[in-house]
Design a protein around this motif. Structure first.
Motif, PDB file in Angstrom:
ATOM      1  N   ILE A 210      -1.868   2.655   2.569  1.00  0.00           N
ATOM      2  CA  ILE A 210      -1.453   3.958   2.045  1.00  0.00           C
ATOM      3  C   ILE A 210      -2.501   4.997   2.427  1.00  0.00           C
ATOM      4  N   SER A 211      -2.066   6.134   2.936  1.00  0.00           N
ATOM      5  CA  SER A 211      -2.999   7.188   3.321  1.00  0.00           C
ATOM      6  C   SER A 211      -3.505   7.917   2.084  1.00  0.00           C
ATOM      7  N   PRO A 212      -4.699   8.514   2.168  1.00  0.00           N
ATOM      8  CA  PRO A 212      -5.208   9.277   1.014  1.00  0.00           C
ATOM      9  C   PRO A 212      -4.256  10.378   0.566  1.00  0.00           C
ATOM     10  N   ASP A 213      -3.641  11.083   1.511  1.00  0.00           N
ATOM     11  CA  ASP A 213      -2.701  12.149   1.140  1.00  0.00           C
ATOM     12  C   ASP A 213      -1.536  11.597   0.329  1.00  0.00           C
ATOM     13  N   ASP A 214      -1.023  10.440   0.738  1.00  0.00           N
ATOM     14  CA  ASP A 214       0.082   9.830   0.009  1.00  0.00           C
ATOM     15  C   ASP A 214      -0.359   9.374  -1.378  1.00  0.00           C
ATOM     16  N   VAL A 215      -1.608   8.919  -1.475  1.00  0.00           N
ATOM     17  CA  VAL A 215      -2.128   8.513  -2.784  1.00  0.00           C
ATOM     18  C   VAL A 215      -2.125   9.697  -3.743  1.00  0.00           C
ATOM     19  N   TYR A 216      -2.692  10.805  -3.313  1.00  0.00           N
ATOM     20  CA  TYR A 216      -2.778  11.979  -4.192  1.00  0.00           C
ATOM     21  C   TYR A 216      -1.384  12.480  -4.585  1.00  0.00           C
ATOM     22  N   HIS A 217      -0.468  12.522  -3.605  1.00  0.00           N
ATOM     23  CA  HIS A 217       0.880  13.022  -3.875  1.00  0.00           C
ATOM     24  C   HIS A 217       1.607  12.114  -4.866  1.00  0.00           C
TER      25      HIS A 217
ATOM     26  N   ASP B 238      -8.718  10.029  -7.056  1.00  0.00           N
ATOM     27  CA  ASP B 238      -9.844   9.939  -6.117  1.00  0.00           C
ATOM     28  C   ASP B 238     -10.267   8.485  -5.919  1.00  0.00           C
ATOM     29  N   ASP B 239     -10.321   7.733  -7.013  1.00  0.00           N
ATOM     30  CA  ASP B 239     -10.720   6.328  -6.925  1.00  0.00           C
ATOM     31  C   ASP B 239      -9.735   5.523  -6.082  1.00  0.00           C
ATOM     32  N   VAL B 240      -8.457   5.746  -6.308  1.00  0.00           N
ATOM     33  CA  VAL B 240      -7.433   4.996  -5.581  1.00  0.00           C
ATOM     34  C   VAL B 240      -7.423   5.401  -4.103  1.00  0.00           C
ATOM     35  N   ALA B 241      -7.590   6.693  -3.828  1.00  0.00           N
ATOM     36  CA  ALA B 241      -7.626   7.154  -2.438  1.00  0.00           C
ATOM     37  C   ALA B 241      -8.808   6.538  -1.697  1.00  0.00           C
ATOM     38  N   HIS B 242      -9.958   6.478  -2.353  1.00  0.00           N
ATOM     39  CA  HIS B 242     -11.156   5.867  -1.758  1.00  0.00           C
ATOM     40  C   HIS B 242     -10.911   4.388  -1.462  1.00  0.00           C
ATOM     41  N   PHE B 243     -10.288   3.695  -2.392  1.00  0.00           N
ATOM     42  CA  PHE B 243      -9.995   2.268  -2.248  1.00  0.00           C
ATOM     43  C   PHE B 243      -9.138   2.009  -1.003  1.00  0.00           C
ATOM     44  N   PHE B 244      -8.108   2.810  -0.817  1.00  0.00           N
ATOM     45  CA  PHE B 244      -7.213   2.597   0.321  1.00  0.00           C
ATOM     46  C   PHE B 244      -7.808   3.119   1.629  1.00  0.00           C
ATOM     47  N   GLU B 245      -8.449   4.277   1.582  1.00  0.00           N
ATOM     48  CA  GLU B 245      -8.998   4.853   2.812  1.00  0.00           C
ATOM     49  C   GLU B 245     -10.037   3.942   3.444  1.00  0.00           C
TER      50      GLU B 245
END
Length: 263
Positions: free
Chosen positions: A205-212, A172-179
């Protein structure tokens, strides 16, 4: 009347020779006045709610003082927020990286020991925002953007409660950082402090790609480190997210660091 307006008035006055030195001293005093913490860096006045939670605001007498806030001020302000609430918390000179980082350090001290997450964000216009989370979650972006703030290029700090930490950044933290295209993010728990920072080479990087990708790396090669008996013992609970972040930072070209906190 602002400092600029006062200076213009003084410059326009025709004053006898014997008062020129006094005028000079007054002009010098005007320019040396500390910045008005009720104003944003662009000169706009803070709203009443922002003033109320400004770390430089004394609620007992309604007055403002200059300065950079601090842990006590952030702790006091955050205590007055409901879960999920975001308010402005003053301003800082965003061009002064050291001053911004000191605000994040103050927030780290202020949020230490909380049983829920809280966040301090400094947007690139110098505004500081306090967000009170709930449990192991804090959503600073929604509240800031709803009030006209922009997280692109921002700096932030949030805590990880002792009962809800994996000793590094989460997906979640990384997705927020990139989004939201943050420039710098810091977080910590009772044992470690960790940062990630955008570089000139950082990929989009997209959030979806981060989570995957986070899950694939964590549950794949990092998990295998815990099963490998040929190497040194590996604490998957303590270092699993950390090793995942090392690999993602290398692949996506952002800076990542984790350090052990001093007692």
């Amino acid at each position: 009347m602002t400092r600029l307006e006062w200076a213009a008035v003084m410059q326009s006055l025709i004053i006898p020779q014997e008062l020129l030195k006094a005028r000079g001293r007054l002009l010098e005093a005007i320019w040396l006045l500390p910045p008005d913490p009720r104003l944003r860096p662009n000169g706009e006045r803070l709203g009443l709610l922002e003033q109320r939670f400004n770390p430089n605001h004394d609620p007992e007498n309604g007055r403002f003082t200059s300065g950079s806030g601090g842990a006590a001020a952030f702790r006091k302000s955050a205590a007055g927020l409901k879960a999920g609430e975001t308010v402005g918390a003053g301003t800082v000179d965003f061009s002064d990286r050291g001053a911004v980082l000191r605000q994040l350090e103050a927030a780290e001290e202020a949020f230490s020991g909380l049983e829920h997450e809280a966040c301090l964000t400094v947007t690139n216009d110098g505004r500081m925002w306090l967000t009170n989370g709930e449990g192991a979650m804090v959503d600073a972006a929604s509240g800031i953007e709803a009030q006209g703030g922009d997280l692109q290029g921002s700096f932030s700090y949030h805590n990880h409660p002792e009962a809800d930490t994996w000793y590094s950044f989460s997906a979640d933290d990384v997705a927020h950082f990139f989004e939201h295209r943050e420039a710098f993010a810091r977080a910590s728990d009772q044992r470690f402090s960790y940062t990630m920072e955008r570089t000139a080479e950082t990929l989009d990087i997209s959030p979806d790609d981060v989570y995957h990708k986070f899950k694939a790396v964590h549950d794949g090669e990092v998990q295998e480190m815990a099963w490998d008996d040929s190497g040194p013992p590996f604490d998957f609970e303590r270092d699993g997210y950390h090793e995942t972040m090392i690999r993602l930072s290398q692949q996506w070209r952002f800076s990542y660091e984790r350090t052990e906190r001093s007692e």
